[in-house]
Design an enzyme around this catalytic site. Structure first.
Site: not given
Length: 529
Positions: A53, A80-81, A167, A169, A225, A385
């Protein structure tokens, strides 16, 4: 069903964390950072992840989680945060770093931990922080360091609490997925029961249970979608679904005809066609601000859709006289279905008090006006997606629908920078058709995430036929991505770029210059507006 819950503290990568967990075939759910511990306990998650964040944990208005979560006995990973907050709330200390750390760094794994099981001692990671943990809470040990952060990774193995400053991710951390997999499988003990086949089965049951004998209207655009949403809902309730295709005039060349052919004739889904081209273009006249465009298109869609819904009700009424227009033999039109997906929600994070910075709004996120008497049905709201595409493929949708490149809900209005006019729309439709045609000929259209043309709000001097021209500029945008959260520009072959430029300038009246967009996301977005 096993799940990992992510507490969102405003990171633009929170949903990327969710995506990485799903790649482990485990369901992930994102909740607000201050979700009470009692609610979390009731959901019985296998593990918790605290996202990054933009705030500092020692700041006056810094977002805080419920401290009681540390006593739930649930494994937790702070990123992180999230790591700094974990340390801060458990008695450690977080201070401003002498030197901020953004970008690539080298992690040295210094201690034994299940979090880094099977990984080499030195790892390339991606950092984005200006604060660091300077004092560890009781029970924690340092298990990794970098040149700028002596406590880059920490762990309380007994309580199964872990914190990492980097991070895992993002794709910039090459082995980040293994870190997440180690946490999800090795520490939380999750299996692999989240698949798109299981999602379809659950969704069909949920849709049937929610809709009952009522009717559903779906705003069909012809994109991936809304098309997959239509197929999924049709599988669940069949003829209770009516798709309303509103042609806003901002579609790609030939698209309106293609949608009617595929859904009305091929898939035999009830389809109501509404041509509102003139209405949309009139309301967009002279509007250059992209947020105003989105809001105008969203409001106008609702207005047109309402009229179409009334038309559908009158058609039903004419077949069954003596009953109310929206109540036929106990059936009524109660739901509006949309193809809302996670990325739609991600970039509208200002809704609901999320601490992340708003990027842009989405016309199909945020609910319906009170005067519109429908309940929302959004069966794809939790999917990314690539997951949506897999669902579409398993439902038997044709390749040209399932693997069609993403197209923005507001259509070409947000690829025309500046005001939309019939002439500027014609220019972009012609240029965009050439991009699609050439990408397909080069066997690249279905292999990359997106490729499209953008009409810029500038004109430049050119020479055509020995005469001076002062015409428009078209930019080509081609990107590669997995889920739309991050993207990199595609290195198109020179001969393909040459053909694109030559054809657009020669065949599209009003264009005398073509440029290539070579920016990645972040810092840029995929769409220009």
């Amino acid at each position: 069903m096993e799940q990992i819950i992510i507490l969102d503290f405003g990171s633009q990568y929170t949903q990327v964390i969710a995506r990485r967990i799903r790649e482990c075939e485990v369901f992930s759910q994102i909740l607000h950072f201050d979700t009470p511990a009692s609610k979390l306990a009731g959901l019985r998650p296998s593990g918790l992840i605290l996202s990054g964040g933009p705030a500092s944990v020692y700041g006056k208005n810094a977002p805080q989680c419920d401290p009681a979560i540390w006593n739930l006995g649930i494994p937790a990973l702070g990123i992180c945060y999230g790591m700094q907050l974990m340390a801060h709330q458990l008695g450690g200390r977080v201070d401003k770093s002498d030197k901020r750390e953004y970008g690539h760094a080298e992690l040295e794994i210094t201690g034994e931990s299940r979090l880094f099981a099977g990984m080499d001692r030195l790892q390339k990671v991606w950092m984005s922080h200006g604060d660091q943990v300077t004092l560890l809470p009781d029970g924690f040990a340092c298990i990794g360091r970098s040149d700028n952060a002596p406590h880059t990774a920490i762990a309380d193995e007994a309580r199964r609490l872990y914190g990492i400053q980097f991070h895992p991710e993002v794709h910039h951390t090459p082995n980040g997925r293994q870190v997440i997999a180690n946490f999800v499988h090795g520490i939380c003990g999750c299996g692999r029961d989240w698949t798109m086949r299981s999602f379809i089965d659950r969704s069909v049951e949920e849709i049937r249970g929610k809709v009952g004998k009522d009717r559903v209207l779906l705003g069909l655009s012809g994109g991936v979608d809304s098309s997959v949403a239509a197929a999924l809902i049709h599988k669940a309730i069949g003829s209770q679904l009516t798709c309303v295709f509103v042609n806003n005039g901002l579609l790609r060349k030939g698209e309106a005809e293609g949608v009617q052919r595929v859904f009305g004739k091929n898939l035999h889904i009830k389809l109501h066609y509404e041509d509102a081209t003139n209405v949309f273009l009139r309301k967009l006249r002279g509007v250059a601000d992209p947020e105003r465009k989105r809001k105008i298109i969203g409001r106008t869609f609702v207005e047109v859709f309402q009229r179409a819904a009334r038309d559908c009700s009158r058609e039903t009424f004419s077949r069954r006289k003596g009953k109310a227009a929206n109540e036929i033999r106990g059936y009524k039109t109660r739901f509006l279905a949309q193809g809302t997906t996670y990325p739609d929600v991600i970039e509208s994070v200002c809704i609901g008090g999320n601490p992340a910075a708003m990027i842009k709004s989405h016309h199909n996120v945020g609910g319906l006006p009170k005067r519109m008497k429908f309940e929302l049905l959004e069966p794809l709201r939790t999917l990314f997606k690539d997951e949506v595409r897999e669902v579409g493929a398993q439902l038997g949708l044709p390749r040209e629908i399932v693997w069609r490149q993403p197209f923005p809900g507001p259509g070409l209005a947000v690829r025309i920078l500046g005001a939309v006019s019939p002439e500027r729309l014609r220019i972009l439709q012609d240029a965009d058709w050439i991009v699609i045609d050439e990408m397909k000929k080069a066997d690249l259209y279905y292999k990359i995430w997106q490729s499209f043309a953008v009409l810029l709000p500038v004109k430049t001097v050119g020479v055509m036929g020995d005469e001076r021209t002062y015409d428009n500029v078209v930019a080509i945008r081609a990107v590669e991505s997995v889920d739309g959260m991050t993207a990199d520009w595609v290195r198109l072959p020179y001969d393909l770029m040459a053909r694109l430029s030559t054809r657009i300038i020669n065949e599209v009246k009003g264009v005398n210059r073509v440029c290539l967009d070579i920016s990645s996301k972040p810092p840029s977005t995929i769409e220009w507006e």
